[in-house]
Design an enzyme around this catalytic site. Structure first.
Site, PDB file in Angstrom:
ATOM      1  N   PRO A 117      -4.615  11.730   2.885  1.00 55.78           N
ATOM      2  CA  PRO A 117      -5.377  11.667   4.139  1.00 55.78           C
ATOM      3  C   PRO A 117      -4.662  10.831   5.198  1.00 55.78           C
ATOM      4  CG  PRO A 117      -6.700  10.945   2.230  1.00 55.78           C
ATOM      5  CD  PRO A 117      -5.264  10.969   1.808  1.00 55.78           C
TER       6      PRO A 117
ATOM      7  N   TYR B   1       0.838  -1.214   0.000  1.00 53.24           N
ATOM      8  CA  TYR B   1       0.000   0.000   0.000  1.00 53.24           C
ATOM      9  C   TYR B   1       0.873   1.264   0.000  1.00 53.24           C
ATOM     10  CZ  TYR B   1      -3.881   3.016   1.695  1.00 53.24           C
ATOM     11  OH  TYR B   1      -4.829   3.997   1.872  1.00 53.24           O
TER      12      TYR B   1
END
Ligand code: CAA
Ligand code: NAP
Length: 246
Positions: free
Chosen positions: A182, A152
């Protein structure tokens, strides 16, 4: 501001829904993709109930063919795409020594290859029309790395590499390309982290809480107006102070 056509990938998800709503409130015509038609239609009806019309089109963004078909469908429904938010994403968390090839390729395919697959069919039109807004939804974990997220973090860091290259190539064509990174936001993705681990993460956030999807949508909206035309290649952190690298 002029009404534009916006595509938010993964618009049916936690953060995506708020981005769709924000762009619609800003006066734009908004579309998103679905993979499961029944789920997509139910979400569309839910938005309609809130007074928001959203065009939906089928497409798995990890497939170049499906991404291109998705763009052509959106163009048929709303017209050429002027605003693209590459938001669709998944996690397949595992420490690297246990990570399978599938966990690696699924995350790179959905989170990073998707940026190529979806942006490639819209970029030429934006260049011809001399206006465009492209926003990648990366992550705090692409900036700082994360235990259990080699796949990721690699994809999310790659998304910003994509942003800063496209920003250079397309600046002369009125196209800005930016990233929003974020921190931990209260959506299904974060709720899938085991509670004990999640509580330890929340304890590291200076604001003392998870973020809300609306707080990410606000950051995306910042990059869209004409007045933001000189802001390109930026990486905007929205993480409650959890990571302040620059
Ligand atoms: N730092 C140091 N050590 C850690 C650690 C960390 N952050 N996290 C776990 N460990 C250690 C544990 O203490 C444990 O050590 P011992 O063996 O000495 O007890 C060891 O690693 C194994 O931990 P687990 O029992 O949790 O191992 P697991 O294999 O069951 O799970 C994991 C590993 C998948 C990484 C799990 O810890 C996990 O899910 N972590 C959360 C990962 C994460 O933050 N994901 C974000 C998802 S949300 C998202 O991605 C959105 C976004 O962009 C922010
Ligand atoms: P979410 O609620 O799980 O939503 C993910 C969305 O992406 C869903 O609409 C999902 O559609 C779609 N999607 C997944 N794989 C797809 C594929 N192959 N093709 C097309 N669509 C696909 O997640 P979220 O929390 O809103 O996350 C949105 C983005 O923000 C992701 O890129 C994520 O990495 C990033 N992000 C999230 C956080 C957080 O804390 N939540 C923090 C930083 C960054 P389906 O219904 O078809 O699965």
């Amino acid at each position: 501001m002029q009404s534009r056509v916006a595509l938010v990938t993964g618009g049916t998800g936690g953060i995506g829904t708020s981005i769709v709503q924000r762009l619609a409130q800003m006066g734009h015509k908004v579309a998103t993709n679905y993979r499961d038609e029944a789920k997509g239609r139910a979400w569309q009806a839910q938005m309609k109930g809130l007074g928001i019309d959203v065009a939906i089109a089928q497409g798995d963004v990890s497939s170049p063919e499906q991404a291109e078909a998705l763009i052509r469908d959106v163009e048929r429904q709303l017209g050429p795409v002027d605003i693209l938010v590459n938001n669709a994403g998944i996690t397949r968390d595992s420490t690297f020594h246990r990570m399978s090839p599938q966990q690696w390729t699924d995350v790179i395919g959905t989170n990073l290859n998707s940026c190529f697959n979806v942006t490639r069919p819209v970029i030429e039109g934006m260049r011809e029309r001399k206006w465009g807004r492209i926003v990648q939804i990366s992550s705090i974990n692409g900036q700082k790395g994360q235990y259990g997220q080699a796949n990721y973090a690699a994809a999310k860091a790659g998304m910003h590499g994509f942003t800063i290259s496209l920003a250079q190539e397309n600046a002369k064509f009125g196209i800005t390309v930016n990233t929003v990174s974020p921190g931990y936001i209260a959506t299904d993705m974060v709720m899938a982290v085991p509670e004990e681990v999640r509580n330890k993460i929340v304890a590291q956030i200076p604001t003392g809480r998870l973020g809300n999807p609306e707080e990410i949508a606000y950051a995306v909206g910042f990059f869209i107006p004409d007045e933001a035309g000189w802001i390109t290649g930026a990486n905007l952190s929205a993480n409650g102070g959890q990571y302040m690298g620059w």
